[in-house]
Design an enzyme around this catalytic site. Sequence first.
Site, PDB file in Angstrom:
ATOM      1  N   ASP A  66       0.880  -1.173   0.000  1.00  0.00           N
ATOM      2  CA  ASP A  66       0.000   0.000   0.000  1.00  0.00           C
ATOM      3  C   ASP A  66       0.914   1.218   0.000  1.00  0.00           C
ATOM      4  O   ASP A  66       1.601   1.495   0.998  1.00  0.00           O
ATOM      5  CB  ASP A  66      -0.896  -0.015   1.248  1.00  0.00           C
ATOM      6  CG  ASP A  66      -1.790   1.221   1.328  1.00  0.00           C
ATOM      7  OD1 ASP A  66      -1.617   2.162   0.517  1.00  0.00           O
ATOM      8  OD2 ASP A  66      -2.657   1.260   2.215  1.00  0.00           O
ATOM      9  N   TYR A 157      -7.410  14.852  -8.963  1.00  0.00           N
ATOM     10  CA  TYR A 157      -6.500  14.110  -9.852  1.00  0.00           C
ATOM     11  C   TYR A 157      -5.517  15.069 -10.534  1.00  0.00           C
ATOM     12  O   TYR A 157      -4.298  14.839 -10.502  1.00  0.00           O
ATOM     13  CB  TYR A 157      -7.318  13.359 -10.906  1.00  0.00           C
ATOM     14  CG  TYR A 157      -6.492  12.511 -11.844  1.00  0.00           C
ATOM     15  CD1 TYR A 157      -5.961  11.300 -11.424  1.00  0.00           C
ATOM     16  CD2 TYR A 157      -6.264  12.916 -13.158  1.00  0.00           C
ATOM     17  CE1 TYR A 157      -5.215  10.507 -12.286  1.00  0.00           C
ATOM     18  CE2 TYR A 157      -5.523  12.124 -14.030  1.00  0.00           C
ATOM     19  CZ  TYR A 157      -5.002  10.926 -13.586  1.00  0.00           C
ATOM     20  OH  TYR A 157      -4.256  10.139 -14.439  1.00  0.00           O
TER      21      TYR A 157
HETATM   22  N1  LIG Z   1      -5.758   4.647 -17.752  1.00  0.00           N
HETATM   23  C1  LIG Z   1      -5.536   5.881 -18.195  1.00  0.00           C
HETATM   24  O1  LIG Z   1      -6.199   6.363 -19.120  1.00  0.00           O
HETATM   25  C2  LIG Z   1      -4.410   6.709 -17.600  1.00  0.00           C
HETATM   26  C3  LIG Z   1      -3.998   7.857 -18.281  1.00  0.00           C
HETATM   27  C4  LIG Z   1      -2.949   8.616 -17.757  1.00  0.00           C
HETATM   28  C5  LIG Z   1      -2.350   8.246 -16.581  1.00  0.00           C
HETATM   29  N2  LIG Z   1      -2.773   7.128 -15.919  1.00  0.00           N
HETATM   30  C6  LIG Z   1      -2.095   6.788 -14.671  1.00  0.00           C
HETATM   31  O2  LIG Z   1      -1.504   5.503 -14.779  1.00  0.00           O
HETATM   32  C7  LIG Z   1      -1.485   4.880 -13.505  1.00  0.00           C
HETATM   33  C8  LIG Z   1      -2.129   3.506 -13.593  1.00  0.00           C
HETATM   34  O3  LIG Z   1      -3.448   3.648 -14.081  1.00  0.00           O
HETATM   35  P1  LIG Z   1      -4.308   2.420 -14.628  1.00  0.00           P
HETATM   36  O4  LIG Z   1      -5.229   2.994 -15.624  1.00  0.00           O
HETATM   37  O5  LIG Z   1      -3.437   1.289 -15.007  1.00  0.00           O
HETATM   38  O6  LIG Z   1      -5.164   2.070 -13.327  1.00  0.00           O
HETATM   39  P2  LIG Z   1      -5.789   0.675 -12.832  1.00  0.00           P
HETATM   40  O7  LIG Z   1      -6.944   1.058 -11.970  1.00  0.00           O
HETATM   41  O8  LIG Z   1      -6.037  -0.258 -13.964  1.00  0.00           O
HETATM   42  O9  LIG Z   1      -4.625   0.069 -11.915  1.00  0.00           O
HETATM   43  C9  LIG Z   1      -4.180   0.767 -10.788  1.00  0.00           C
HETATM   44  C10 LIG Z   1      -3.551  -0.208  -9.818  1.00  0.00           C
HETATM   45  O10 LIG Z   1      -3.110   0.548  -8.682  1.00  0.00           O
HETATM   46  C11 LIG Z   1      -3.428  -0.201  -7.524  1.00  0.00           C
HETATM   47  N3  LIG Z   1      -3.549   0.673  -6.362  1.00  0.00           N
HETATM   48  C12 LIG Z   1      -4.554   1.502  -6.007  1.00  0.00           C
HETATM   49  N4  LIG Z   1      -4.321   2.062  -4.825  1.00  0.00           N
HETATM   50  C13 LIG Z   1      -3.118   1.586  -4.396  1.00  0.00           C
HETATM   51  C14 LIG Z   1      -2.338   1.782  -3.227  1.00  0.00           C
HETATM   52  N5  LIG Z   1      -2.742   2.580  -2.213  1.00  0.00           N
HETATM   53  N6  LIG Z   1      -1.136   1.144  -3.120  1.00  0.00           N
HETATM   54  C15 LIG Z   1      -0.729   0.314  -4.121  1.00  0.00           C
HETATM   55  N7  LIG Z   1      -1.435   0.062  -5.229  1.00  0.00           N
HETATM   56  C16 LIG Z   1      -2.627   0.701  -5.367  1.00  0.00           C
HETATM   57  C17 LIG Z   1      -4.758  -0.892  -7.849  1.00  0.00           C
HETATM   58  O11 LIG Z   1      -4.984  -2.034  -7.026  1.00  0.00           O
HETATM   59  C18 LIG Z   1      -4.542  -1.269  -9.312  1.00  0.00           C
HETATM   60  O12 LIG Z   1      -4.019  -2.565  -9.462  1.00  0.00           O
HETATM   61  C19 LIG Z   1      -2.205   5.829 -12.546  1.00  0.00           C
HETATM   62  O13 LIG Z   1      -1.253   6.600 -11.848  1.00  0.00           O
HETATM   63  C20 LIG Z   1      -3.019   6.695 -13.473  1.00  0.00           C
HETATM   64  O14 LIG Z   1      -3.283   7.968 -12.933  1.00  0.00           O
HETATM   65  C21 LIG Z   1      -3.799   6.356 -16.400  1.00  0.00           C
END
Ligand SMILES: NC(=O)c1ccc[n+]([C@@H]2O[C@H](COP(=O)([O-])OP(=O)(O)OC[C@H]3O[C@@H](n4cnc5c(N)ncnc54)[C@H](O)[C@@H]3O)[C@@H](O)[C@H]2O)c1
Length: 272
Positions: A66, A157
Amino acid sequence: MSEGAQTEQAAALVTGAAQGIGLGIATALAQAGFRVLLSDVAGALAETEAATLRAAGHNVLAATLDVTDPDSWSHAVAIVQERFGRLDVLVNNAGISPRGTAESTDLALWDLTLAINLKGAWLGVRAALPLLKAARGVILNIGSTRASRQMPGLFSYGVSKAGLLGMTQQLAVEYLHDGVRSNMIAPGWVDTANERKLQARHGRPDFPAGVSNLTTPEQVGAAAVYLASPAARVINGVVLYLDSGLHAADDAGMVFFPDRAGLPFPQRIEEA
Ligand SMILES: NC(=O)c1ccc[n+]([C@@H]2O[C@H](COP(=O)([O-])OP(=O)(O)OC[C@H]3O[C@@H](n4cnc5c(N)ncnc54)[C@H](O)[C@@H]3O)[C@@H](O)[C@H]2O)c1
């Protein structure tokens, strides 16, 4: 093994690696020859994905982490130290992207978003720096185009990602002379299972037509491998946008949804 990996097997720790972008990055690093610790608050899911990667011949482990908890970080870094003996790449990827304006965001949501997206990265850096300094390693923070181009309704965000950009640059300068680099990867909209679930909740079987900045977890992984490689040794304190040029647009809403170019700005971007 790509040039991303060193002669002795280099090691990486990726947060939020159980799915989505984090899994894409962990997979790409493993395929490039890195030993990888897949960490996630969803530890069981991380272990399932790590087992799949091990079955494919990769040297990876999983751990529950976490990112908001300093003790949890100490535990994860201790695993890296004990099992890999070094850390070359720290990827701060774990994040959430809740909706809410400055008025509708309550204290709990603000605290949660900032704790995961911003404080979590700092806690990771603080815990990992001794190993990163020893390896002259690299920090990769996963930001967003929202670090520098804001969108109404993504208040906590957008603020958290802007803060992460500041942290990326602060670290780049602070640890320059220790040989530790710090860069941000800023994807556009990434095609992940959770994003598809979000689309489905809006009654859409797919992403809206005409979206110009759709990116894949594999593309983010390839960027991470490059920034972690010796070829990127002089790249420090930068943002690498993976958004097909969206950040460079004067009117990002129009570029995002070209078919809505005639609409006023808020309607153009409301579904993002
Ligand atoms: N998906 C998009 O369109 C997008 C675009 C730009 C940036 N991002 C960034 O990319 C990153 C990943 O996004 P994603 O789309 O793969 O999200 P996702 O929801 O598919 O995966 C996120 C992961 O983070 C984990 N997580 C959440 N809280 C946590 C904590 N306290 N400690 C450890 N792990 C934790 C979750 O369990 C999950 O497995 C994020 O930082 C997001 O802001 C995503």
